[in-house]
Design a protein around this motif. Structure first.
Motif, PDB file in Angstrom:
ATOM      1  N   GLY A  23       0.997  -1.200   0.011  1.00 47.92           N
ATOM      2  CA  GLY A  23      -0.124  -0.074  -0.079  1.00 47.92           C
ATOM      3  C   GLY A  23       0.745   1.316   0.181  1.00 47.92           C
ATOM      4  N   GLU A  24       2.126   1.066   0.152  1.00 51.18           N
ATOM      5  CA  GLU A  24       2.987   2.217  -0.098  1.00 51.18           C
ATOM      6  C   GLU A  24       3.127   2.897  -1.573  1.00 51.18           C
ATOM      7  N   ARG A  25       2.844   3.792  -1.641  1.00 52.89           N
ATOM      8  CA  ARG A  25       2.539   4.472  -2.963  1.00 52.89           C
ATOM      9  C   ARG A  25       3.855   4.536  -3.871  1.00 52.89           C
ATOM     10  N   ALA A  26       4.950   4.229  -3.295  1.00 55.20           N
ATOM     11  CA  ALA A  26       6.221   4.466  -3.970  1.00 55.20           C
ATOM     12  C   ALA A  26       6.752   3.496  -4.705  1.00 55.20           C
ATOM     13  N   VAL A  27       6.121   2.049  -3.922  1.00 55.27           N
ATOM     14  CA  VAL A  27       6.544   0.651  -4.504  1.00 55.27           C
ATOM     15  C   VAL A  27       5.533   0.203  -5.340  1.00 55.27           C
ATOM     16  N   GLY A  28       5.638  -0.998  -5.948  1.00 55.59           N
ATOM     17  CA  GLY A  28       4.621  -1.853  -6.550  1.00 55.59           C
ATOM     18  C   GLY A  28       3.929  -1.035  -7.596  1.00 55.59           C
ATOM     19  N   ARG A  29       4.518  -0.072  -8.324  1.00 53.44           N
ATOM     20  CA  ARG A  29       3.570   0.682  -9.257  1.00 53.44           C
ATOM     21  C   ARG A  29       3.497   0.162 -10.658  1.00 53.44           C
ATOM     22  N   PRO A  30       2.384   0.145 -11.226  1.00 56.02           N
ATOM     23  CA  PRO A  30       2.382  -0.597 -12.575  1.00 56.02           C
ATOM     24  C   PRO A  30       2.991   0.212 -13.696  1.00 56.02           C
ATOM     25  N   SER A  31       3.122  -0.530 -14.722  1.00 53.11           N
ATOM     26  CA  SER A  31       3.879   0.044 -15.801  1.00 53.11           C
ATOM     27  C   SER A  31       2.771   0.783 -16.473  1.00 53.11           C
ATOM     28  N   PRO A  32       2.865   1.758 -17.602  1.00 50.73           N
ATOM     29  CA  PRO A  32       1.884   2.422 -18.301  1.00 50.73           C
ATOM     30  C   PRO A  32       0.662   1.347 -19.114  1.00 50.73           C
ATOM     31  N   GLU A  33       1.363   0.362 -19.458  1.00 53.81           N
ATOM     32  CA  GLU A  33       0.525  -0.522 -20.439  1.00 53.81           C
ATOM     33  C   GLU A  33      -0.261  -1.125 -19.425  1.00 53.81           C
ATOM     34  N   ALA A  34       0.253  -1.723 -18.236  1.00 55.37           N
ATOM     35  CA  ALA A  34      -0.682  -2.337 -17.210  1.00 55.37           C
ATOM     36  C   ALA A  34      -2.038  -1.266 -16.692  1.00 55.37           C
ATOM     37  N   SER A  35      -1.421  -0.126 -16.562  1.00 51.99           N
ATOM     38  CA  SER A  35      -2.383   0.959 -16.108  1.00 51.99           C
ATOM     39  C   SER A  35      -3.261   1.099 -16.941  1.00 51.99           C
ATOM     40  N   ALA A  36      -3.222   0.971 -18.120  1.00 55.47           N
ATOM     41  CA  ALA A  36      -4.021   1.044 -19.583  1.00 55.47           C
ATOM     42  C   ALA A  36      -5.223  -0.166 -19.484  1.00 55.47           C
ATOM     43  N   VAL A  37      -4.625  -1.200 -18.945  1.00 57.73           N
ATOM     44  CA  VAL A  37      -5.489  -2.369 -18.651  1.00 57.73           C
ATOM     45  C   VAL A  37      -6.633  -1.996 -17.515  1.00 57.73           C
ATOM     46  N   LEU A  38      -6.013  -1.544 -16.467  1.00 59.70           N
ATOM     47  CA  LEU A  38      -7.073  -1.307 -15.339  1.00 59.70           C
ATOM     48  C   LEU A  38      -8.099  -0.278 -15.698  1.00 59.70           C
ATOM     49  N   PHE A  39      -7.855   0.695 -16.637  1.00 58.80           N
ATOM     50  CA  PHE A  39      -9.068   1.807 -16.790  1.00 58.80           C
ATOM     51  C   PHE A  39      -9.487   1.755 -18.266  1.00 58.80           C
TER      52      PHE A  39
END
Length: 310
Positions: free
Chosen positions: A143-159
């Protein structure tokens, strides 16, 4: 399959193995149904002497959840740290899991969670350590925002916008899974289509997935609370995970005292068939070590905190 009333909702669940064996709870990820844990995989765990429970989180599968007339999440507000449009948070989902165990008469269980499910089991261990025999967090984060961030391609999948027809929705889901897939452990496209078709036809709830995503985005960092856990723990993460960067797994293992980190090269953000046996073996190993430690403590005269059954 069966339903249980828990935490004000109805939860759809299924069990494998003997009820008298130590319980093992499988918690699914974002938008996933209990089908995300294939029956064959569940039987691997049950065959090792565990009473396996898989279930649908609220707002997914056949479990109930947020009334349809509740407005959807306001993403612009959420990214501006206004969380008022979120229907619930990860701690609420953890309370669902705790209530399900209670409804099933299970006093404590080995917890396994994948992705959002990993967040849920972490939170459950924080809120109700008495319910936890061991903890396995797979491709998740703290849940720490600085770690585990998605790639742009993965973010596109989410939204990605939802498709209106069944065929378009299936095609979109397959393409999304392929973006997140393990590069060294590919799943045949026909197998992906069969899986997403079964899930879609069982329950297609895109608004529920959006509510779950809002819950993840609006939940607090668990790092400090994870540091206070006293539970046998395993953290598994794919070395090629593009949805939750491997830094999320490293941070989780670093936060939980004594946790073992297993990074799997070539694994992405999925559970390919080629890795089922390895993952099952790792879960079984941790759970059996935890059982041996509990039994050893009891044989030395320590008072057990709970039993397999309530």
């Amino acid at each position: 399959m069966a339903r249980a009333e828990a935490n004000g909702i109805e939860i759809e669940y299924e069990t494998f193995g003997a009820p008298g064996d130590p319980a093992l709870l499988l918690v699914a990820g974002l938008g996933q149904q209990l089908l995300a844990y294939p029956a064959e995989f569940c039987r691997m765990l049950a065959g090792a002497g565990f009473h396996v429970v898989r279930y649908d989180n609220r707002d997914s599968g056949l479990s109930s959840g947020t009334p349809e007339d509740v407005p959807p999440p306001d993403w612009q507000a959420i990214v501006s740290n206004d969380y008022s449009s979120a229907s619930y948070t990860v701690p609420d989902l953890a309370k669902d899991a705790a209530a399900l165990l209670t409804a099933l008469g299970i006093g404590s269980a080995h917890l396994v969670g994948v992705s959002m499910g990993g967040m849920i089991v972490q939170q459950l261990a924080i809120l109700r350590p008495d319910l936890v025999r061991s903890l396995t967090s797979v491709m998740s984060t703290t849940g720490e925002r600085a770690v585990g961030r998605p790639s742009p391609e993965a973010s596109a999948v989410l939204f990605a916008p939802q498709q209106r027809t069944r065929q378009a929705a299936l095609t979109q889901m397959v393409r999304s899974l392929q973006v997140l897939a393990s590069p060294e452990y590919p799943t045949p496209e026909e197998e992906l289509y069969a899986y997403v078709a079964a899930a879609h036809d069982r329950a297609h709830r895109p608004l529920g997935t959006a509510r779950q995503l809002a819950a993840v985005m609006c939940s607090p960092d668990r790092t400090a609370e994870l540091a206070r856990l006293d539970v046998p723990a395993l953290v598994v993460h794919g070395g090629d995970d593009c949805l939750i960067d491997p830094s999320g797994g490293r941070a989780t293992a670093a936060a939980i005292p004594g946790a073992r980190l297993l990074t799997v090269p070539g694994m992405g953000h999925d559970l390919p068939r080629q890795l089922w046996q390895r993952l099952a073996d790792e879960i079984i190993r941790l759970a059996k070590e935890a059982e041996a430690a509990r039994n050893g403590s009891a044989s030395r005269g320590a008072e057990p905190t709970d039993g397999v059954r309530a």
